[in-house]
Design an enzyme around this catalytic site. Structure first.
Site, mmCIF file in Angstrom:
data_model
loop_
_atom_site.group_PDB
_atom_site.id
_atom_site.type_symbol
_atom_site.label_atom_id
_atom_site.label_comp_id
_atom_site.label_asym_id
_atom_site.label_seq_id
_atom_site.Cartn_x
_atom_site.Cartn_y
_atom_site.Cartn_z
ATOM 1 N N ASP A 1 0.892 5.582 -0.044
ATOM 2 C CA ASP A 1 0.049 6.707 0.349
ATOM 3 C C ASP A 1 -0.094 7.721 -0.781
ATOM 4 O O ASP A 1 0.560 7.621 -1.823
ATOM 5 C CB ASP A 1 0.634 7.406 1.577
ATOM 6 C CG ASP A 1 0.510 6.566 2.839
ATOM 7 O OD1 ASP A 1 -0.382 5.695 2.890
ATOM 8 O OD2 ASP A 1 1.308 6.788 3.771
ATOM 9 N N ARG B 1 8.710 7.562 5.579
ATOM 10 C CA ARG B 1 8.731 9.027 5.616
ATOM 11 C C ARG B 1 9.050 9.542 7.016
ATOM 12 O O ARG B 1 9.721 10.571 7.169
ATOM 13 C CB ARG B 1 7.392 9.562 5.113
ATOM 14 C CG ARG B 1 7.184 9.340 3.612
ATOM 15 C CD ARG B 1 5.745 9.557 3.202
ATOM 16 N NE ARG B 1 5.312 10.907 3.500
ATOM 17 C CZ ARG B 1 4.030 11.290 3.495
ATOM 18 N NH1 ARG B 1 3.076 10.402 3.226
ATOM 19 N NH2 ARG B 1 3.707 12.532 3.753
ATOM 20 N N ARG C 1 0.843 -1.182 0.000
ATOM 21 C CA ARG C 1 0.000 0.000 0.000
ATOM 22 C C ARG C 1 0.886 1.243 0.000
ATOM 23 O O ARG C 1 1.780 1.372 0.826
ATOM 24 C CB ARG C 1 -0.887 0.005 1.249
ATOM 25 C CG ARG C 1 -1.722 1.267 1.400
ATOM 26 C CD ARG C 1 -2.650 1.173 2.595
ATOM 27 N NE ARG C 1 -3.415 2.400 2.758
ATOM 28 C CZ ARG C 1 -4.481 2.511 3.553
ATOM 29 N NH1 ARG C 1 -4.894 1.469 4.236
ATOM 30 N NH2 ARG C 1 -5.123 3.653 3.658
#
Length: 244
Positions: A51, A195, A49
């Site tokens: 973002d 991140r 997945r």
């Protein structure tokens, strides 16, 4: 019948890989194209997945269909003709019905890319960071990640994961063609993990945090102690591995 798709995308125009109720996702575009071409409702399952705004140089998904695909090369061509310019299908291939794009993956590797000054050819594909960085110190801090398994300090809060354990096998900074790159490889990643790691390591690089501070952040397992998330546009999913 189950099939794997290998593809890539530029995530700038999408709310990430996974379908959203009120935004356009890569999965939505892929499923719509597959459904139209194959004339059967298709719901794909992605290997990872990503973002909003995050890119993928290599991503996999699988889908099931009642009738076999007659020509995978033709399906690849038709998908590329139908999909937007920022999603590219590399290949479609038949797999065993038990094969799973997500659960069978042995590792994922991400890169985070940073440039020192504005570059019109890298807009939305890198993060501009002007301050001088101590790359050696950042690498010393990144090496500590290989000692630990629990990375709750770098996970988004209020997620529905069963645990925060990741087996990181690579974490390093290097420079290539004027781009500073953070490469990290693990069996799995938590939401927002890369991140958050980059944002914290940048604080080490500018001297705001010490290497000891960074290790303490890992140990306390508290997201509020880590740095802010680095912007999405610099992050790329670059590799998804499967057993030979």
């Amino acid at each position: 019948m189950r099939y794997f798709i290998e593809f890539s995308y530029k995530g700038t125009n999408y709310s990430g890989w996974q379908k959203q109720n009120n935004a356009i996702s890569v999965q939505q575009k892929l499923d719509e194209a597959l459904t139209l071409i194959l004339r059967e409702t298709i719901e794909s399952v992605g290997s990872s997945r990503t973002d909003t705004g995050v890119h993928a140089e290599q991503q996999y998904a699988h889908f099931d269909i009642n009738q076999p695909v007659k020509d995978c090369d033709s399906l690849t061509y038709r998908l590329n003709s139908l999909l937007p310019f920022d999603i590219a299908i590399h290949r479609v291939f038949h797999v065993e019905e038990t094969a799973h794009s997500r659960f069978d993956a042995t590792h994922r590797r991400y890169e985070y890319r940073i440039i020192k000054r504005k570059n019109p050819f890298l807009i939305n594909e890198s993060h501009i960071f002007h301050k001088p960085l101590d790359i050696q110190r950042m690498n010393e801090a990144a090496e500590l990640l290989l000692k630990y398994k629990n990375f709750e300090s770098f996970s988004k809060i209020h997620t529905s994961v069963n645990n925060f354990l990741c087996d990181i096998s690579e974490a390093r900074w290097f420079e290539k063609d004027g781009i500073l790159i953070f490469s990290i490889k693990s069996n799995r990643f938590l939401r927002g993990m890369v991140r958050a790691l980059v944002g914290t390591l940048l604080e080490v690089g500018i001297g705001k945090k010490t290497i000891a501070d960074f290790e303490k952040i890992i140990q306390v397992q508290d997201r509020s102690k880590a740095g802010a998330q680095a912007p999405a546009e610099g992050l790329f999913l670059v590799e998804v591995g499967y057993p030979e």
